[in-house]
Scaffold this motif. Structure first.
Motif, PDB file in Angstrom:
ATOM      1  N   SER A 167      -0.561   7.124  -0.450  1.00 22.06           N
ATOM      2  CA  SER A 167       0.541   6.173  -0.265  1.00 22.06           C
ATOM      3  C   SER A 167       1.429   6.550   0.912  1.00 22.06           C
ATOM      4  O   SER A 167       2.000   5.672   1.570  1.00 22.06           O
ATOM      5  CB  SER A 167       1.374   6.074  -1.544  1.00 22.06           C
ATOM      6  OG  SER A 167       1.920   7.338  -1.891  1.00 22.06           O
ATOM      7  N   GLU A 197      -6.880   2.541  -3.133  1.00 20.74           N
ATOM      8  CA  GLU A 197      -5.653   2.237  -2.394  1.00 20.74           C
ATOM      9  C   GLU A 197      -5.657   0.796  -1.877  1.00 20.74           C
ATOM     10  O   GLU A 197      -4.842  -0.027  -2.269  1.00 20.74           O
ATOM     11  CB  GLU A 197      -5.496   3.218  -1.219  1.00 20.74           C
ATOM     12  CG  GLU A 197      -5.665   4.692  -1.563  1.00 20.74           C
ATOM     13  CD  GLU A 197      -4.418   5.323  -2.150  1.00 20.74           C
ATOM     14  OE1 GLU A 197      -3.328   4.764  -1.951  1.00 20.74           O
ATOM     15  OE2 GLU A 197      -4.538   6.378  -2.804  1.00 20.74           O
ATOM     16  N   PHE A 198      -6.600   0.495  -1.000  1.00 13.33           N
ATOM     17  CA  PHE A 198      -6.599  -0.796  -0.309  1.00 13.33           C
ATOM     18  C   PHE A 198      -6.766  -1.964  -1.274  1.00 13.33           C
ATOM     19  O   PHE A 198      -6.015  -2.941  -1.205  1.00 13.33           O
ATOM     20  CB  PHE A 198      -7.707  -0.823   0.746  1.00 13.33           C
ATOM     21  CG  PHE A 198      -7.730  -2.074   1.573  1.00 13.33           C
ATOM     22  CD1 PHE A 198      -6.895  -2.218   2.665  1.00 13.33           C
ATOM     23  CD2 PHE A 198      -8.584  -3.125   1.247  1.00 13.33           C
ATOM     24  CE1 PHE A 198      -6.908  -3.382   3.422  1.00 13.33           C
ATOM     25  CE2 PHE A 198      -8.604  -4.284   2.002  1.00 13.33           C
ATOM     26  CZ  PHE A 198      -7.759  -4.412   3.092  1.00 13.33           C
ATOM     27  N   ALA A 200       0.820  -1.213   0.000  1.00 17.94           N
ATOM     28  CA  ALA A 200       0.000   0.000   0.000  1.00 17.94           C
ATOM     29  C   ALA A 200       0.849   1.257   0.000  1.00 17.94           C
ATOM     30  O   ALA A 200       0.432   2.295  -0.512  1.00 17.94           O
ATOM     31  CB  ALA A 200      -0.933  -0.011   1.213  1.00 17.94           C
ATOM     32  N   SER A 201       2.045   1.167   0.568  1.00 19.77           N
ATOM     33  CA  SER A 201       2.911   2.352   0.624  1.00 19.77           C
ATOM     34  C   SER A 201       3.632   2.607  -0.698  1.00 19.77           C
ATOM     35  O   SER A 201       4.211   3.680  -0.903  1.00 19.77           O
ATOM     36  CB  SER A 201       3.942   2.186   1.741  1.00 19.77           C
ATOM     37  OG  SER A 201       4.896   1.184   1.400  1.00 19.77           O
ATOM     38  N   TRP A 256     -10.717   5.481  -0.610  1.00 17.04           N
ATOM     39  CA  TRP A 256      -9.507   4.831  -0.105  1.00 17.04           C
ATOM     40  C   TRP A 256      -9.558   3.330  -0.362  1.00 17.04           C
ATOM     41  O   TRP A 256      -8.564   2.719  -0.746  1.00 17.04           O
ATOM     42  CB  TRP A 256      -9.341   5.101   1.387  1.00 17.04           C
ATOM     43  CG  TRP A 256      -8.036   4.592   1.915  1.00 17.04           C
ATOM     44  CD1 TRP A 256      -6.810   5.178   1.813  1.00 17.04           C
ATOM     45  CD2 TRP A 256      -7.820   3.354   2.613  1.00 17.04           C
ATOM     46  NE1 TRP A 256      -5.847   4.398   2.407  1.00 17.04           N
ATOM     47  CE2 TRP A 256      -6.432   3.273   2.910  1.00 17.04           C
ATOM     48  CE3 TRP A 256      -8.643   2.317   3.029  1.00 17.04           C
ATOM     49  CZ2 TRP A 256      -5.875   2.197   3.595  1.00 17.04           C
ATOM     50  CZ3 TRP A 256      -8.093   1.244   3.706  1.00 17.04           C
ATOM     51  CH2 TRP A 256      -6.721   1.193   3.983  1.00 17.04           C
ATOM     52  N   ASN A 270      -0.532   5.155   3.948  1.00 15.85           N
ATOM     53  CA  ASN A 270      -1.147   3.830   3.859  1.00 15.85           C
ATOM     54  C   ASN A 270      -0.508   2.807   4.781  1.00 15.85           C
ATOM     55  O   ASN A 270      -1.197   2.017   5.435  1.00 15.85           O
ATOM     56  CB  ASN A 270      -1.080   3.314   2.414  1.00 15.85           C
ATOM     57  CG  ASN A 270      -2.143   3.929   1.540  1.00 15.85           C
ATOM     58  OD1 ASN A 270      -3.104   4.513   2.025  1.00 15.85           O
ATOM     59  ND2 ASN A 270      -1.970   3.810   0.231  1.00 15.85           N
ATOM     60  N   ARG A 271       0.823   2.781   4.817  1.00 15.13           N
ATOM     61  CA  ARG A 271       1.497   1.770   5.624  1.00 15.13           C
ATOM     62  C   ARG A 271       1.129   1.910   7.097  1.00 15.13           C
ATOM     63  O   ARG A 271       0.703   0.944   7.739  1.00 15.13           O
ATOM     64  CB  ARG A 271       3.011   1.878   5.445  1.00 15.13           C
ATOM     65  CG  ARG A 271       3.786   0.918   6.337  1.00 15.13           C
ATOM     66  CD  ARG A 271       5.299   0.999   6.124  1.00 15.13           C
ATOM     67  NE  ARG A 271       5.996   0.303   7.203  1.00 15.13           N
ATOM     68  CZ  ARG A 271       6.137  -1.022   7.257  1.00 15.13           C
ATOM     69  NH1 ARG A 271       5.634  -1.784   6.303  1.00 15.13           N
ATOM     70  NH2 ARG A 271       6.773  -1.590   8.263  1.00 15.13           N
TER      71      ARG A 271
END
Length: 409
Positions: A215, A317-318, A201-202, A313, A218-219
């Motif tokens: 990003s 992202e996820f 995710a990062s 998100w 995200n981590r």
């Protein structure tokens, strides 16, 4: 309350004469009348024979005295009118819940029931409607799942409950059989899987080879969800001032909800604030996100500084990170990282009260109902400990350390 002889009225006498001329039954002569609380004269029914009117008068007097009488006209108001009165007074619920009710009324409830008088709503019709909500659209249904169907029913039932006892003697939706909620499939990630997901995710980039909108956070966000059990909406609403890295504690005081495209901040799901611990290894992950920032700033934002939104998100992202590490087929969602937090805590030796507090469950029973199967089976361990105690006592008795009649300490 009294019985009124309608022959005193000219219009009634004319109606009787007209009926006789047409060889029809004349209108009823005897009318039971009474005054309502506002002082208005009301009818309790009309009867051809005076004894029938007298019996009705006695019945009404008894029901009025007992407070059980319902004006028949009160149940003639439509469900739609009552729903529009009911919803504005629900100031006891969260804004997001209010808008959820509004959506269910507009989409599923009012189109079916809105124009019907309250006394035209019957239990069997509600049961048929429940079945229709679950039918596929090509069969004329709404194709709703069990959970959404139950939500629709709950809102209809609450409106009808609100009409009892003034307009209805009982709620016709009560007792209708509802679909069983589908069992939620839990997903429990390992430490390695959590780490892989957070790393992926990062490293997300857009199709233009730019870093993704979130990003940079995200981590830390994924690690926080997986190791603290915060709900996603609680993490998204987390402010810098509620993160204490020295004491390794997070204060959960608010949560996000979306209504009409706007983010609304309100109390957590259970209505109670709570404090959750942060693993020591998470402190360095969170430090860049809170260091030298205003206390009221959100910890997790997009690179433009905007609060995170759940749908954006998750989809942008996820889900991409999930696919990158091969977890697309296990039903993993951001919320299910909460299950991972519970499973890892239990495996680490946390008891049910600790897990309850960490997750913000209302009761330990709720925690056990959800995660009871993860707690280790200690029956043999307890039985062995009791057996050891009993054997020691038996050995002392055999050595005459305990004799009949002596005091046992």
């Amino acid at each position: 309350m009294w019985i009124y002889d309608r022959t005193r009225d000219k219009t009634y006498r004319e109606a009787v004469a007209k009926a006789k001329a047409g060889k029809r039954m004349p209108p009823a002569r005897w009318q039971v009348r009474y005054y309502d609380p506002a002082g208005r004269s009301k009818s309790g029914g009309t009867y051809q024979k005076k004894p029938d009117a007298e019996r009705r008068q006695t019945e009404l007097q008894s029901s009025l005295s007992a407070g059980t009488y319902r004006d028949p006209s009160a149940a003639k108001v439509t469900l739609g009118v009552m729903a529009e009165k009911w919803l504005p007074v629900r100031t006891d619920i969260k804004v997001s819940t209010w808008w959820k009710y509004r959506g269910l009324l507009d989409t599923h409830i009012l189109p079916r029931w809105g124009d019907l008088p309250l006394d035209a709503i019957h239990t069997e019709d509600v049961a048929v409607w429940i079945a229709e909500l679950q039918k596929p659209r090509d069969e004329g249904g709404s194709n709703l799942g069990a959970s959404q169907t139950r939500h629709c029913y709950a809102v209809l039932s609450m409106v009808l409950d609100w009409c009892v006892p003034r307009r209805l003697n009982f709620n016709p939706a009560k007792g209708v059989r509802l679909p069983k909620p589908s069992e939620v499939e839990h997903v429990y990630l390992s430490y390695d899987q959590v780490e892989a997901l957070a790393n992926a995710a990062s490293e997300l980039r857009t199709k233009y080879d730019q870093t993704s909108a979130a990003s940079a956070v995200n981590r830390a966000l994924i690690l926080l969800l997986a190791y603290t059990g915060l709900r996603w909406s609680e993490a998204a609403a987390l402010r810098v001032g509620r993160v204490d890295l020295d004491r390794r504690r997070i204060r959960v005081a608010t949560t996000f909800a979306e209504a009409k495209g706007k983010l609304i901040e309100h109390a957590p799901k259970t209505g109670e604030r709570r404090t959750v611990p942060i693993a020591a290894s998470l402190a360095p992950e969170l430090k860049p996100l809170v260091h030298d920032r205003a206390e009221d700033a959100y910890v997790f934002t997009t690179k433009r500084g905007a609060p995170l939104r759940s749908h954006n998100w998750r989809s942008r992202e996820f889900n991409r990170a999930r696919a990158a590490v091969g977890l697309d087929d296990v039903g993993l969602t951001p919320h299910k990282l909460r299950h991972t937090a519970a499973s890892l805590a239990i495996a680490a030796g946390a008891d049910v009260k600790v897990v309850q507090q960490m997750l913000g469950h209302t009761t330990a029973t709720m925690t056990l109902d959800t995660y009871g199967h993860l707690f280790p089976d200690r029956l043999d361990e307890i039985a062995d400990a009791m057996d050891a105690g009993r054997m020691k006592a038996a050995a002392r008795a055999a050595n005459n350390q305990v004799t009949p009649g002596s005091r046992v300490h």
